[in-house]
Write a protein that holds these residues in place. Structure first.
Motif, mmCIF file in Angstrom:
data_model
loop_
_atom_site.group_PDB
_atom_site.id
_atom_site.type_symbol
_atom_site.label_atom_id
_atom_site.label_comp_id
_atom_site.label_asym_id
_atom_site.label_seq_id
_atom_site.Cartn_x
_atom_site.Cartn_y
_atom_site.Cartn_z
ATOM 1 N N LYS A 107 8.627 14.546 -2.226
ATOM 2 C CA LYS A 107 8.927 13.648 -3.341
ATOM 3 C C LYS A 107 8.301 14.103 -4.654
ATOM 4 O O LYS A 107 8.951 14.038 -5.693
ATOM 5 C CB LYS A 107 8.457 12.227 -3.011
ATOM 6 C CG LYS A 107 9.207 11.582 -1.859
ATOM 7 C CD LYS A 107 8.799 10.144 -1.637
ATOM 8 C CE LYS A 107 7.328 10.017 -1.372
ATOM 9 N NZ LYS A 107 6.893 8.670 -0.971
ATOM 10 N N ALA A 125 10.620 15.098 -7.842
ATOM 11 C CA ALA A 125 10.546 14.294 -9.058
ATOM 12 C C ALA A 125 10.091 15.122 -10.257
ATOM 13 O O ALA A 125 10.651 15.004 -11.351
ATOM 14 C CB ALA A 125 9.605 13.107 -8.854
ATOM 15 N N GLU A 127 12.499 4.337 -0.074
ATOM 16 C CA GLU A 127 11.268 5.106 0.061
ATOM 17 C C GLU A 127 10.479 4.440 1.187
ATOM 18 O O GLU A 127 9.974 3.326 1.030
ATOM 19 C CB GLU A 127 10.496 5.084 -1.255
ATOM 20 C CG GLU A 127 9.298 5.974 -1.276
ATOM 21 C CD GLU A 127 8.600 6.003 -2.625
ATOM 22 O OE1 GLU A 127 7.596 6.703 -2.720
ATOM 23 O OE2 GLU A 127 9.060 5.326 -3.570
ATOM 24 N N ASP A 137 11.553 0.631 -4.660
ATOM 25 C CA ASP A 137 11.582 1.497 -3.485
ATOM 26 C C ASP A 137 12.969 1.589 -2.858
ATOM 27 O O ASP A 137 13.147 2.202 -1.808
ATOM 28 C CB ASP A 137 10.565 1.034 -2.439
ATOM 29 C CG ASP A 137 10.878 -0.351 -1.888
ATOM 30 O OD1 ASP A 137 11.776 -1.035 -2.419
ATOM 31 O OD2 ASP A 137 10.214 -0.758 -0.914
ATOM 32 N N THR A 196 13.503 7.976 2.697
ATOM 33 C CA THR A 196 12.810 9.145 2.167
ATOM 34 C C THR A 196 11.307 8.948 2.270
ATOM 35 O O THR A 196 10.792 7.890 1.946
ATOM 36 C CB THR A 196 13.171 9.363 0.683
ATOM 37 O OG1 THR A 196 14.567 9.611 0.575
ATOM 38 C CG2 THR A 196 12.399 10.544 0.096
ATOM 39 N N ASP A 247 7.364 11.533 2.576
ATOM 40 C CA ASP A 247 6.740 12.853 2.630
ATOM 41 C C ASP A 247 6.294 13.233 4.034
ATOM 42 O O ASP A 247 5.696 14.287 4.218
ATOM 43 C CB ASP A 247 5.549 12.912 1.662
ATOM 44 C CG ASP A 247 6.010 13.115 0.234
ATOM 45 O OD1 ASP A 247 6.999 13.838 0.016
ATOM 46 O OD2 ASP A 247 5.385 12.548 -0.673
ATOM 47 N N GLU A 269 13.257 13.938 -0.063
ATOM 48 C CA GLU A 269 13.436 14.006 -1.511
ATOM 49 C C GLU A 269 14.347 12.935 -2.107
ATOM 50 O O GLU A 269 14.246 12.637 -3.297
ATOM 51 C CB GLU A 269 14.001 15.382 -1.932
ATOM 52 C CG GLU A 269 13.136 16.551 -1.608
ATOM 53 C CD GLU A 269 13.253 17.038 -0.171
ATOM 54 O OE1 GLU A 269 12.273 17.617 0.319
ATOM 55 O OE2 GLU A 269 14.314 16.831 0.459
ATOM 56 N N ALA A 289 14.841 9.628 -2.330
ATOM 57 C CA ALA A 289 14.378 8.474 -3.116
ATOM 58 C C ALA A 289 13.744 8.925 -4.424
ATOM 59 O O ALA A 289 13.894 8.252 -5.453
ATOM 60 C CB ALA A 289 13.398 7.633 -2.305
ATOM 61 N N ALA A 290 13.036 10.038 -4.413
ATOM 62 C CA ALA A 290 12.424 10.542 -5.651
ATOM 63 C C ALA A 290 13.507 10.947 -6.644
ATOM 64 O O ALA A 290 13.415 10.641 -7.841
ATOM 65 C CB ALA A 290 11.508 11.725 -5.346
ATOM 66 N N TYR A 315 15.084 7.814 -8.050
ATOM 67 C CA TYR A 315 14.203 7.169 -9.028
ATOM 68 C C TYR A 315 14.294 7.867 -10.382
ATOM 69 O O TYR A 315 14.421 7.219 -11.425
ATOM 70 C CB TYR A 315 12.763 7.160 -8.519
ATOM 71 C CG TYR A 315 11.826 6.355 -9.378
ATOM 72 C CD1 TYR A 315 11.629 5.000 -9.132
ATOM 73 C CD2 TYR A 315 11.143 6.931 -10.445
ATOM 74 C CE1 TYR A 315 10.779 4.252 -9.920
ATOM 75 C CE2 TYR A 315 10.297 6.187 -11.248
ATOM 76 C CZ TYR A 315 10.116 4.844 -10.985
ATOM 77 O OH TYR A 315 9.284 4.101 -11.771
#
Length: 188
Positions: A35, A39, A84, A101, A114, A116, A138, A140-141, A144
């Motif tokens: 993430k 991002a 997330e 999230d 998602t 890590d 990755e 969700a990042a 966002y």
């Protein structure tokens, strides 16, 4: 992808292996795994696009592999929801913090979780399967960041493994998934 689709479209992948079959001429950004990397690298690219240091971006297509959280899942998915899964959202909300999230967009109705954490444990898989269909590191990042910049996002994930003991064989499984992703992009 047709020439009409190329202008303003940025294809984002965590690894070169997942993007191995992206059609030539496609604008591609490799972020690295996780993430934070996704991002950071995508934010840099979108800032550059906003300031004129890079070509404009109107749409991001996040391609990559995902672990299936249900035994019957295989092939390609275009998730409608990305969550997330490894942030303590409920606890943080209880403390008064507004935590985003979950991201929703047009898709096939599937849910991508998602985090890590590389999911290869049956207990973790079973817990996540109550909330999602797929898991990655990755999505969700990227969702966002795209929401923050007002950029449209399509997430396309190819199942590479069952988010179980087989997941540790990911390096040998990624090529078949990458081929499916490349075909999807070419047909778009």
């Amino acid at each position: 992808m047709t020439e009409r689709d190329v202008a303003g479209t940025l294809v984002v992948s965590a690894t070169r292996a997942e993007a191995n079959y992206v059609p030539p001429g496609t604008r591609l950004l490799i972020t690295g795994i996780g993430k934070v990397r996704a991002a950071t690298v995508l934010t840099r690219e979108l800032v550059a696009a906003q300031t004129g240091a890079a070509e404009p971006v109107t749409e991001v297509i996040n391609i990559g592999t995902a672990g299936a959280l249900h035994d019957h899942h295989s092939g390609l998915f275009v998730p409608s929801t990305v969550i997330e899964h490894d942030i303590s959202s409920d606890a943080l909300r209880a403390m008064g913090y507004d935590i985003v999230d979950t991201h929703q967009f047009d898709g096939d109705g599937s849910v991508l979780a998602t985090g890590d954490t590389f999911i290869a444990d049956p207990v973790a898989r079973a817990e996540l399967s109550r909330r999602a269909d797929l898991v990655d590191m990755e999505g969700a990042a990227i969702a966002y960041v795209c929401a923050s910049f007002g950029v449209d996002l399509t997430v396309v994930k190819a199942v590479s493994d069952g988010a179980d003991e087989q997941a540790t064989d990911w390096p040998s499984l990624v090529d078949a998934a990458a081929l499916d992703l490349g075909r999807w992009l070419a047909a778009r």
